[in-house]
Scaffold this motif. Structure first.
Motif, PDB file in Angstrom:
ATOM      1  N   PRO A 103       6.327   0.904  16.268  1.00 50.32           N
ATOM      2  CA  PRO A 103       7.283  -0.282  16.170  1.00 50.32           C
ATOM      3  C   PRO A 103       6.755  -1.662  16.639  1.00 50.32           C
ATOM      4  O   PRO A 103       7.563  -2.640  16.360  1.00 50.32           O
ATOM      5  N   LEU A 104       5.711  -1.679  17.381  1.00 51.51           N
ATOM      6  CA  LEU A 104       5.282  -2.877  17.874  1.00 51.51           C
ATOM      7  C   LEU A 104       4.062  -3.197  17.155  1.00 51.51           C
ATOM      8  O   LEU A 104       3.076  -2.244  16.779  1.00 51.51           O
ATOM      9  N   VAL A 152       4.877  -6.883   8.631  1.00 54.96           N
ATOM     10  CA  VAL A 152       4.340  -5.559   7.919  1.00 54.96           C
ATOM     11  C   VAL A 152       5.795  -4.934   7.903  1.00 54.96           C
ATOM     12  O   VAL A 152       6.279  -4.703   8.918  1.00 54.96           O
ATOM     13  N   LEU A 153       5.892  -4.247   6.690  1.00 54.28           N
ATOM     14  CA  LEU A 153       7.098  -3.617   6.403  1.00 54.28           C
ATOM     15  C   LEU A 153       6.895  -2.147   6.221  1.00 54.28           C
ATOM     16  O   LEU A 153       5.780  -1.775   5.569  1.00 54.28           O
ATOM     17  N   ASP A 154       7.700  -1.366   6.485  1.00 53.09           N
ATOM     18  CA  ASP A 154       7.531   0.315   6.127  1.00 53.09           C
ATOM     19  C   ASP A 154       7.903   0.292   4.863  1.00 53.09           C
ATOM     20  O   ASP A 154       8.758  -0.321   3.988  1.00 53.09           O
ATOM     21  N   ALA A 155       6.763   1.105   4.015  1.00 51.02           N
ATOM     22  CA  ALA A 155       6.784   1.186   2.774  1.00 51.02           C
ATOM     23  C   ALA A 155       8.092   2.035   2.186  1.00 51.02           C
ATOM     24  O   ALA A 155       8.473   1.969   1.124  1.00 51.02           O
ATOM     25  N   HIS A 156       8.669   2.781   3.167  1.00 49.20           N
ATOM     26  CA  HIS A 156       9.580   3.634   2.695  1.00 49.20           C
ATOM     27  C   HIS A 156      11.109   3.135   3.282  1.00 49.20           C
ATOM     28  O   HIS A 156      11.002   2.700   4.464  1.00 49.20           O
ATOM     29  N   VAL A 157      12.000   3.089   2.270  1.00 50.19           N
ATOM     30  CA  VAL A 157      13.301   2.570   2.802  1.00 50.19           C
ATOM     31  C   VAL A 157      14.072   3.647   3.135  1.00 50.19           C
ATOM     32  O   VAL A 157      14.409   4.701   2.795  1.00 50.19           O
ATOM     33  N   LEU A 158      14.722   3.149   4.357  1.00 50.52           N
ATOM     34  CA  LEU A 158      15.465   4.238   5.253  1.00 50.52           C
ATOM     35  C   LEU A 158      16.757   3.785   5.349  1.00 50.52           C
ATOM     36  O   LEU A 158      17.071   2.453   5.884  1.00 50.52           O
ATOM     37  N   ASP A 159      17.866   4.509   5.015  1.00 48.75           N
ATOM     38  CA  ASP A 159      19.115   3.949   5.207  1.00 48.75           C
ATOM     39  C   ASP A 159      19.387   2.447   4.334  1.00 48.75           C
ATOM     40  O   ASP A 159      19.950   1.631   5.134  1.00 48.75           O
ATOM     41  N   GLY A 160      18.784   2.286   3.319  1.00 48.41           N
ATOM     42  CA  GLY A 160      19.000   1.159   2.585  1.00 48.41           C
ATOM     43  C   GLY A 160      18.278   0.117   3.327  1.00 48.41           C
ATOM     44  O   GLY A 160      18.468  -0.939   2.621  1.00 48.41           O
ATOM     45  N   GLN A 162      14.574  -1.727   5.044  1.00 46.64           N
ATOM     46  CA  GLN A 162      13.086  -1.820   5.236  1.00 46.64           C
ATOM     47  C   GLN A 162      12.875  -1.951   6.398  1.00 46.64           C
ATOM     48  O   GLN A 162      13.125  -3.375   7.115  1.00 46.64           O
ATOM     49  N   ARG A 163      12.312  -1.065   7.189  1.00 46.00           N
ATOM     50  CA  ARG A 163      11.936  -1.334   8.672  1.00 46.00           C
ATOM     51  C   ARG A 163      10.920  -2.494   8.737  1.00 46.00           C
ATOM     52  O   ARG A 163       9.904  -2.302   8.191  1.00 46.00           O
ATOM     53  N   GLU A 164      10.911  -3.344   9.850  1.00 52.85           N
ATOM     54  CA  GLU A 164       9.772  -4.305   9.966  1.00 52.85           C
ATOM     55  C   GLU A 164       8.893  -3.297  10.997  1.00 52.85           C
ATOM     56  O   GLU A 164       9.301  -2.964  12.213  1.00 52.85           O
ATOM     57  N   LEU A 165       7.746  -3.452  10.760  1.00 53.44           N
ATOM     58  CA  LEU A 165       6.793  -2.694  11.546  1.00 53.44           C
ATOM     59  C   LEU A 165       5.995  -3.493  12.638  1.00 53.44           C
ATOM     60  O   LEU A 165       5.634  -3.134  13.816  1.00 53.44           O
ATOM     61  N   ALA A 166       5.794  -4.648  12.123  1.00 52.70           N
ATOM     62  CA  ALA A 166       4.956  -5.588  12.781  1.00 52.70           C
ATOM     63  C   ALA A 166       4.906  -7.067  12.503  1.00 52.70           C
ATOM     64  O   ALA A 166       5.274  -7.228  11.040  1.00 52.70           O
ATOM     65  N   VAL A 167       4.942  -7.792  13.342  1.00 49.36           N
ATOM     66  CA  VAL A 167       4.703  -9.293  12.936  1.00 49.36           C
ATOM     67  C   VAL A 167       3.564  -9.814  13.344  1.00 49.36           C
ATOM     68  O   VAL A 167       3.209  -9.706  14.717  1.00 49.36           O
ATOM     69  N   THR A 191       0.887  -1.162  -0.217  1.00 51.20           N
ATOM     70  CA  THR A 191       0.041  -0.049  -0.044  1.00 51.20           C
ATOM     71  C   THR A 191       0.949   1.308   0.268  1.00 51.20           C
ATOM     72  O   THR A 191       2.205   1.126   0.130  1.00 51.20           O
ATOM     73  N   GLU A 192       0.469   2.527  -0.082  1.00 56.80           N
ATOM     74  CA  GLU A 192       1.155   3.558  -0.050  1.00 56.80           C
ATOM     75  C   GLU A 192       2.052   3.551   1.105  1.00 56.80           C
ATOM     76  O   GLU A 192       3.061   4.295   1.274  1.00 56.80           O
ATOM     77  N   ARG A 193       1.568   2.946   2.437  1.00 54.28           N
ATOM     78  CA  ARG A 193       2.144   3.410   3.666  1.00 54.28           C
ATOM     79  C   ARG A 193       2.994   2.170   4.277  1.00 54.28           C
ATOM     80  O   ARG A 193       3.856   2.137   4.967  1.00 54.28           O
ATOM     81  N   PHE A 194       2.552   0.949   3.790  1.00 49.72           N
ATOM     82  CA  PHE A 194       3.325  -0.159   4.310  1.00 49.72           C
ATOM     83  C   PHE A 194       3.152  -1.372   3.344  1.00 49.72           C
ATOM     84  O   PHE A 194       2.442  -1.392   2.421  1.00 49.72           O
ATOM     85  N   ILE A 195       4.165  -2.245   3.510  1.00 47.62           N
ATOM     86  CA  ILE A 195       4.105  -3.710   2.716  1.00 47.62           C
ATOM     87  C   ILE A 195       4.084  -4.647   3.687  1.00 47.62           C
ATOM     88  O   ILE A 195       4.177  -4.958   4.752  1.00 47.62           O
ATOM     89  N   VAL A 196       2.896  -5.834   3.193  1.00 49.83           N
ATOM     90  CA  VAL A 196       2.694  -6.788   3.928  1.00 49.83           C
ATOM     91  C   VAL A 196       3.170  -8.193   3.108  1.00 49.83           C
ATOM     92  O   VAL A 196       3.338  -8.137   1.757  1.00 49.83           O
TER      93      VAL A 196
END
Lengths: 213, 433
Positions: free
Chosen positions: B277-278, B244-252, B254-259, B216-221
């Protein structure tokens, strides 16, 4: 062989109902094929506490895959194929089942059934019938699932090589080969088992001698 | 006729398909040949088994199997809600235990299984929580096609679906049910679905290489094999586990937002707020509240009559709900050591095991759950613990041990709370052997 419901008997509405997930259609399909599946699974795995689970797994798979059934074969044939596949999976796993003690397998139900079927048999023969079955199936655990299933479909279920090949999704030469090796292995296993040798002598030689005298 | 030829005929004689002439020929050979006679007796034994009746299922089994088979088909949402209402609401302790089990399942997540079915590779997974109901155009348990909704079979790369009505599309090893107003693009080669608006329910069949992704625009599942629904702002898992991953790549990276585990939901943070973060476990399911003992009824609760360890238990559960497993365990172990846990030993021990699970110390957690079962066989917690042992062993791929544990659970609790799940797990275990 027992007659199984044909596609016409089961009916397209029932199959459509199963595809739509309607409980009454699923129950109808189950009741139409339960006996066939039960007998087939019972023949292939032998006396086993897993019978109910295997029958259930078969029908779960049937319902899950019913949208793929194209109607080119009879529903019963298709369901048999699934049952054979489920049994092969079960037999390949083997370990748990092989640890089931014979005392558990030879439950009262089975004994009662053998008594009901032939009341003329004396008590010794009743026990031997159940024992022989359990022992023979226990021996067959040493034969690979493919060969065992092919042999049992041939001997116990009176299926032709062509039918077995179709059910097991194998070629006819492969099926013949499986039958050949299964027969050979079973022959050796029985010959090496002192109990079965004794029982065979008691049950059949004895009768022959009695007849001769 | 040689011995070899005779021995080949025994099989057909046993199944009574040999001709009379052949049978007589074999019999005459057998009278003069001891070897063939011995083998003939052996095959007569097989013939005896052939005449022996096979085991039959009783009438009760028929009912059980039909129930299971029906429940393995799609369960309508309304039926599920009704069954939820029928659950004993008075079992407050049971609710707490369920919540703890939820935490356990959340942390470890549902296993991702290889293609295990006999036919076609469809998962034999649980139908619990199957919620593809009305929003997706179903009138009953039927699939969208049966409800008159369109079914898209052939998908081209980059195909855009702008749905005026609900429907179903299959691609990349996934079945995607979408509701009306959904706009999405499909990329089968990448196993990717880009969701712009609306809502999709996705069922991914395990066993395919690579992960299935919904962006989605905001996150990736991201998922291997499971069932879940996605809107542009929310993910809800029905079965299995998703990342659930952050849709925006930071510092190369992809941040994991949730499991998310089964039943978990996660909401994307509102604009301007930092992504959580949780997983939204505590927000969505109120696990913190569930873990704590429910408020006492007016006049019923008396501080003086409360068990001495009740407060400690409350604090421990709250800590665990916050993810502070170590602190929770410390409190619980302290209570157990000081004797404050009197009357609630099982709860504390279960909490200790849960805390180990939260820290992903699976072996220790299994030992902990076993301790609960061993020391408190009659407590309600023992049921949860026994089932969790089976689940964890399943997660670890210990098929035989998991089968034994789940069988043990069913034997001990034939009408227990997790009977259905245990039976479904056993079916899957059998197919994995």
């Amino acid at each position: 062989m027992q007659a199984v419901p044909t596609a016409q008997q089961v009916g397209d509405p029932c199959l459509d109902g199963c595809r739509a997930g309607r409980p009454e259609a699923i129950a109808e399909l189950f009741r139409a094929h339960r006996e066939m599946v039960e007998r087939l699974v019972g023949r292939l795995v032998g006396p086993s506490p897993d019978l109910e689970d295997l029958v259930q797994s078969t029908f779960v798979e049937v319902i899950r895959n019913i949208s793929r059934f194209r109607g080119e074969a009879k529903p019963s044939t298709w369901i048999c194929g699934i049952a054979v596949h489920i049994v092969q999976h079960h037999l390949r796993a083997g370990k748990v089942r092989r640890n089931v003690p014979l005392e558990l397998v030879l439950g009262d139900t089975l004994r009662a059934q053998s008594a009901v079927v032939d009341p003329r048999q004396n008590a010794e023969q009743e026990i031997d019938g159940g024992k022989v079955t359990a022992k023979l199936y226990a021996l067959m655990d040493r034969i690979t699932a493919k060969k065992r299933v092919a042999l049992l479909l041939y001997v116990m279920e009176d299926r032709s090589v062509e039918e077995i090949a179709a059910l097991m999704r194998a070629t006819q030469p492969a099926t013949r080969s499986r039958l050949y090796f299964a027969r050979r292995e079973l022959r050796k296993l029985i010959a090496n088992d002192s109990d079965l040798r004794d029982w065979a002598r008691t049950l059949f030689s004895g009768r022959r001698e009695e007849a001769e005298t | 006729m040689t011995c070899r030829m005779v021995q080949r005929q025994f099989l057909d004689i046993t199944r009574q398909s040999a001709t009379d002439a052949l049978r007589l020929e074999v019999e005459s050979h057998v009278q003069d040949c001891a070897t063939c006679a011995a083998e003939g007796l052996h095959w007569k034994l097989v013939g005896l088994v052939r005449q022996h009746p096979t085991a039959r299922l009783d009438a009760a089994a028929e009912g059980r199997i039909i129930r299971q088979v029906v429940s393995s088909a799609v369960v309508p949402d309304t039926a599920r809600r009704r069954s939820m209402r029928r659950r004993p609401a008075v079992a407050i302790a049971g609710v707490s235990m369920l919540a703890l089990a939820g935490v356990a399942v959340f942390v470890v997540g549902r296993r991702v299984r290889p293609d295990e079915t006999a036919i076609g590779g469809a998962s034999i997974g649980s139908a619990v929580g199957d919620r593809f109901g009305d929003p997706f155009g179903r009138q009953s348990a039927a699939h969208p096609g049966a409800a008159g909704a369109p079914v898209i079979d052939a998908v081209t790369e980059g195909q855009v679906v702008d749905a005026a009505e609900p429907g179903l599309v299959s691609f990349g090893g996934a079945e995607v049910r979408y509701r009306s107003g959904t706009r999405m693009s499909l990329h089968p080669a990448q196993r990717l679905l880009t969701l712009s608006s609306g809502e999709v329910d996705v069922e991914v069949t395990p066993g395919r290489p690579g992960r299935f992704r919904v962006t989605t625009e905001r996150f990736i599942v991201e998922v291997l094999g499971t069932r879940f629904s996605v809107t542009p702002n929310r993910v809800r898992t029905v079965q299995g586990k998703v990342h659930v991953l952050d849709a925006h790549v930071l510092d190369g990276q992809q941040r994991e937002l949730a499991v998310l585990g089964p039943g978990d939901a996660w909401d994307a943070p509102t604009d301007g707020a930092a992504p959580s973060p949780l997983p939204s476990l505590t927000e969505e399911r109120g696990v913190g509240a569930l873990l704590s003992p429910p408020p006492a009824r007016p006049g019923a609760g008396r501080d003086a009559t409360r068990a001495p360890g009740a407060d400690v238990l409350t604090r421990s559960r709250a800590a665990l709900a916050r993810g502070e497993a170590r602190q929770a365990r410390g409190l619980a172990q302290g209570a157990l050591a000081s004797g404050k846990a009197s009357g609630q030993v099982a709860s504390f021990e279960l909490l200790v095991a849960d805390s180990l699970l939260v820290e992903k110390r699976i072996d220790d957690a299994i030992d902990g759950y076993r301790r609960v079962v061993r020391r408190n066989p009659r407590a309600a917690e023992a049921e949860t613990a026994q089932f969790t042992i089976g689940q964890l062993l399943f997660e670890r791929g210990a098929i035989v041990a998991a089968t034994a544990a789940l069988n043990d659970y069913l034997a001990r609790y034939p009408v227990g709370r997790f009977v259905r799940e245990a039976r479904e797990d056993l079916i899957q275990l059998r197919s994995m052997k």
